[in-house]
Design a protein around this motif. Structure first.
Motif, mmCIF file in Angstrom:
data_model
loop_
_atom_site.group_PDB
_atom_site.id
_atom_site.type_symbol
_atom_site.label_atom_id
_atom_site.label_comp_id
_atom_site.label_asym_id
_atom_site.label_seq_id
_atom_site.Cartn_x
_atom_site.Cartn_y
_atom_site.Cartn_z
ATOM 1 N N TRP A 89 -6.885 -9.846 12.358
ATOM 2 C CA TRP A 89 -7.190 -8.697 13.205
ATOM 3 C C TRP A 89 -6.995 -7.414 12.401
ATOM 4 O O TRP A 89 -6.453 -7.429 11.285
ATOM 5 N N ILE A 90 -7.466 -6.301 12.971
ATOM 6 C CA ILE A 90 -7.357 -4.977 12.358
ATOM 7 C C ILE A 90 -6.710 -4.031 13.354
ATOM 8 O O ILE A 90 -7.064 -4.021 14.537
ATOM 9 N N TYR A 91 -5.746 -3.240 12.882
ATOM 10 C CA TYR A 91 -5.173 -2.167 13.692
ATOM 11 C C TYR A 91 -5.657 -0.848 13.122
ATOM 12 O O TYR A 91 -5.500 -0.574 11.931
ATOM 13 N N VAL A 92 -6.273 -0.007 13.986
ATOM 14 C CA VAL A 92 -6.717 1.316 13.563
ATOM 15 C C VAL A 92 -5.783 2.365 14.147
ATOM 16 O O VAL A 92 -5.200 2.182 15.221
ATOM 17 N N SER A 93 -5.653 3.485 13.432
ATOM 18 C CA SER A 93 -4.735 4.552 13.836
ATOM 19 C C SER A 93 -5.326 5.899 13.479
ATOM 20 O O SER A 93 -5.801 6.115 12.358
ATOM 21 N N ASN A 94 -5.295 6.828 14.440
ATOM 22 C CA ASN A 94 -5.750 8.201 14.205
ATOM 23 C C ASN A 94 -4.684 9.007 13.471
ATOM 24 O O ASN A 94 -3.498 8.652 13.468
ATOM 25 N N SER A 95 -5.128 10.151 12.921
ATOM 26 C CA SER A 95 -4.223 11.104 12.291
ATOM 27 C C SER A 95 -4.373 12.450 12.993
ATOM 28 O O SER A 95 -5.422 13.081 12.919
ATOM 29 N N GLU A 96 -3.311 12.897 13.683
ATOM 30 C CA GLU A 96 -3.378 14.154 14.427
ATOM 31 C C GLU A 96 -2.961 15.316 13.527
ATOM 32 O O GLU A 96 -1.967 16.002 13.754
ATOM 33 N N ILE A 97 -3.776 15.539 12.490
ATOM 34 C CA ILE A 97 -3.538 16.599 11.522
ATOM 35 C C ILE A 97 -4.750 17.540 11.517
ATOM 36 O O ILE A 97 -5.890 17.073 11.569
ATOM 37 N N PRO A 98 -4.524 18.854 11.455
ATOM 38 C CA PRO A 98 -5.666 19.775 11.426
ATOM 39 C C PRO A 98 -6.552 19.569 10.207
ATOM 40 O O PRO A 98 -6.074 19.267 9.106
ATOM 41 N N LEU A 99 -7.839 19.682 10.408
ATOM 42 C CA LEU A 99 -8.880 19.762 9.379
ATOM 43 C C LEU A 99 -9.121 18.485 8.586
ATOM 44 O O LEU A 99 -10.258 18.205 8.176
ATOM 45 N N ILE A 100 -8.099 17.689 8.359
ATOM 46 C CA ILE A 100 -8.298 16.476 7.554
ATOM 47 C C ILE A 100 -8.041 15.201 8.359
ATOM 48 O O ILE A 100 -8.124 14.110 7.818
ATOM 49 N N GLY A 101 -7.721 15.330 9.629
ATOM 50 C CA GLY A 101 -7.342 14.233 10.512
ATOM 51 C C GLY A 101 -7.869 12.860 10.200
ATOM 52 O O GLY A 101 -7.347 12.147 9.349
ATOM 53 N N GLY A 102 -8.937 12.431 10.910
ATOM 54 C CA GLY A 102 -9.537 11.136 10.653
ATOM 55 C C GLY A 102 -8.747 9.959 11.182
ATOM 56 O O GLY A 102 -7.914 10.080 12.088
ATOM 57 N N ALA A 103 -8.995 8.790 10.573
ATOM 58 C CA ALA A 103 -8.353 7.548 11.009
ATOM 59 C C ALA A 103 -8.316 6.555 9.862
ATOM 60 O O ALA A 103 -9.177 6.588 8.972
ATOM 61 N N SER A 104 -7.324 5.674 9.896
ATOM 62 C CA SER A 104 -7.179 4.607 8.905
ATOM 63 C C SER A 104 -7.019 3.267 9.610
ATOM 64 O O SER A 104 -6.831 3.213 10.833
ATOM 65 N N ALA A 105 -7.087 2.194 8.825
ATOM 66 C CA ALA A 105 -6.990 0.846 9.379
ATOM 67 C C ALA A 105 -6.139 -0.035 8.482
ATOM 68 O O ALA A 105 -6.079 0.165 7.264
ATOM 69 N N VAL A 106 -5.474 -1.011 9.105
ATOM 70 C CA VAL A 106 -4.731 -2.056 8.390
ATOM 71 C C VAL A 106 -5.306 -3.397 8.815
ATOM 72 O O VAL A 106 -5.420 -3.676 10.010
ATOM 73 N N ARG A 107 -5.677 -4.218 7.835
ATOM 74 C CA ARG A 107 -6.223 -5.551 8.118
ATOM 75 C C ARG A 107 -5.129 -6.599 7.939
ATOM 76 O O ARG A 107 -4.395 -6.585 6.945
ATOM 77 N N PHE A 108 -5.011 -7.504 8.920
ATOM 78 C CA PHE A 108 -3.992 -8.556 8.904
ATOM 79 C C PHE A 108 -4.640 -9.929 8.793
ATOM 80 O O PHE A 108 -5.712 -10.173 9.376
ATOM 81 N N ALA A 109 -3.974 -10.829 8.090
ATOM 82 C CA ALA A 109 -4.384 -12.234 8.056
ATOM 83 C C ALA A 109 -3.876 -12.932 9.310
ATOM 84 O O ALA A 109 -3.098 -12.368 10.095
ATOM 85 N N ALA A 110 -4.287 -14.186 9.500
ATOM 86 C CA ALA A 110 -3.917 -14.936 10.701
ATOM 87 C C ALA A 110 -2.411 -15.080 10.854
ATOM 88 O O ALA A 110 -1.899 -15.179 11.977
ATOM 89 N N ASP A 111 -1.671 -15.091 9.739
ATOM 90 C CA ASP A 111 -0.219 -15.248 9.800
ATOM 91 C C ASP A 111 0.507 -13.912 9.962
ATOM 92 O O ASP A 111 1.743 -13.862 9.956
ATOM 93 N N GLY A 112 -0.242 -12.806 10.092
ATOM 94 C CA GLY A 112 0.367 -11.501 10.270
ATOM 95 C C GLY A 112 0.629 -10.740 8.993
ATOM 96 O O GLY A 112 1.065 -9.584 9.047
ATOM 97 N N SER A 113 0.354 -11.339 7.835
ATOM 98 C CA SER A 113 0.551 -10.621 6.579
ATOM 99 C C SER A 113 -0.540 -9.569 6.407
ATOM 100 O O SER A 113 -1.665 -9.717 6.900
ATOM 101 N N ILE A 114 -0.196 -8.478 5.723
ATOM 102 C CA ILE A 114 -1.135 -7.383 5.511
ATOM 103 C C ILE A 114 -2.051 -7.713 4.339
ATOM 104 O O ILE A 114 -1.602 -8.021 3.244
ATOM 105 N N VAL A 115 -3.357 -7.631 4.595
ATOM 106 C CA VAL A 115 -4.362 -7.949 3.583
ATOM 107 C C VAL A 115 -4.831 -6.694 2.864
ATOM 108 O O VAL A 115 -4.942 -6.667 1.633
#
Length: 388
Positions: A89-115
């Motif tokens: 699965w993938i968890y996405v997260s916003n950035s509440e920062i002026p002008l450069i905000g945007g969003a990032s993501a973390v991808r996880f394997a089936a066992d929960g490890s970060i890919v």
């Protein structure tokens, strides 16, 4: 007569009528009240400063300004969601920062490890909350005057795209209703509105109509209607002021749709609202002024999400006691977790993994108390979440 007394009298005055429909028969039955948590009492803080019920554990998956899987995690993490990704699965997260905000993501394997971790949106402004779509995209919303909605792709490889037909206002959160094929939107203003976007074609948010919920100004429960916003660009007249019959809410925050009901929160009055989409009626699921037994456990009402394995709601606090509270389908509200030592922060971005076994969330400012500093911390909690 104070607000608590007035509201309690108003709810009692309408008798059982307001709570006898399908929404309250299937979900709460009445405004949620404090009671024993289905998970038991919170234990002592763990090594990450998180108080949890027995059987649950936490881990830190990212810190602002530090590397996670080769990617520098953004500042001021805010709204988030999880998406299936093969066996993981993938968890996405916003950035509440002026002008450069945007969003990032973390991808996880089936066992929960970060890919891997990576950017999915850049160069936007104060991206606060948003919402997931049924077709697997993330709507990232700008919390500024004339703010925009951006549609992004959690898997990466494609730039985010503006969806300005969804209105230009101080956006907060979004929730999709696949039955009526609309997207509900909250507005973070003291006199904000509750909107819905009706796309011309479901799954394509480039064109459509923006509508606002309408009801008498003093109405807390009862039927509502929708009217078109004449000018979705909101200039020179803001969208919230264009329709005289529009109902105004005190600081719209989180938004979550589940089986015919759209729940949304307002921080100015510590309420969780419930819009019954089939009946087109509005009710209260929680109001700290209507708590009758002791101290209200949930204040600083903010982001909201639902568990995929039950009908429980999880509501994060901006301030308050730095807790995430659970509201059960039987109408009990109780603390589920608490972050200690970070009283100048807020809890943001609660979201469950697709299998319902892991809950993700962030402390936006961490121990530093600064949105522009590197204090943001993103957590994962794993444990025996309810399945009914």
């Amino acid at each position: 007569m104070d607000r608590r007394t007035v509201l309690r009298a108003a709810v009692v005055g309408v008798g059982g009528a307001a709570f006898s429909g399908a929404l309250w028969g299937q979900a709460f039955g009445a405004v949620a009240q404090p009671g024993p948590s289905p998970y038991g009492e919170l234990g002592a803080a763990d090594a990450n400063g998180i108080r949890l019920p027995a059987g649950f554990t936490s881990r830190v998956i990212a810190r602002s300004g530090r590397q996670v899987a080769g990617h520098t995690w953004h500042l001021a993490p805010d709204g988030g969601a999880c998406f299936p990704d093969g066996a993981g699965w993938i968890y996405v997260s916003n950035s509440e920062i002026p002008l450069i905000g945007g969003a990032s993501a973390v991808r996880f394997a089936a066992d929960g490890s970060i890919v891997s971790a990576y950017r999915i949106l850049s160069g936007t402004n104060l991206n606060c909350a948003g919402g997931a779509t049924p077709w697997g995209t993330w709507l990232s919303c700008e919390e500024i005057e004339l703010g925009r909605v951006f549609e992004t792709w959690p898997g990466g490889g494609r730039s985010g795209e503006e969806r300005t037909r969804m209105g230009r206002f101080k956006h907060e959160a979004a929730a999709c209703d696949p039955v009526r094929q609309v997207v509900y939107l909250t507005e973070d203003e003291g006199d904000g509105c509750f909107y819905r976007f009706v796309p011309d074609t479901w799954g394509d948010l480039r064109t459509g109509r923006l509508q606002v919920l309408c009801a008498p100004s003093g109405q807390v429960t009862g039927p509502v209607t929708w009217q078109n916003i004449p000018d979705r660009d909101g200039f020179p007249v803001p969208t919230r002021l264009q329709v005289g019959a529009a109902k105004h809410f005190d600081g719209g925050e989180g938004c979550w749709y589940d089986r015919g009901v759209c729940y949304f929160t307002t921080k100015g009055d510590n309420r969780v609202w419930a819009y019954d989409a089939a009946a087109s009626t509005l009710d209260l699921a929680y109001d700290d002024s209507l708590v009758t037994g002791g101290t209200a456990p949930l204040t600083g009402v903010d982001n909201i999400t639902g568990a995929p394995t039950s009908r429980d709601l999880y509501v994060a606090e901006d301030g308050g006691d730095m807790q995430i509270n659970v509201i059960t389908a039987s109408g009990v509200v109780a603390p589920f977790l608490q972050i200690t030592g970070q009283s100048s922060s807020e809890i943001t971005g609660p979201a469950f993994s697709p299998d319902g076994r892991r809950l993700y969330f962030s402390s936006q400012r961490g121990t530093s108390g600064s949105s522009t500093g590197s204090g943001g911390i993103t957590y994962e909690v794993t444990g025996p979440f309810r399945t009914q």
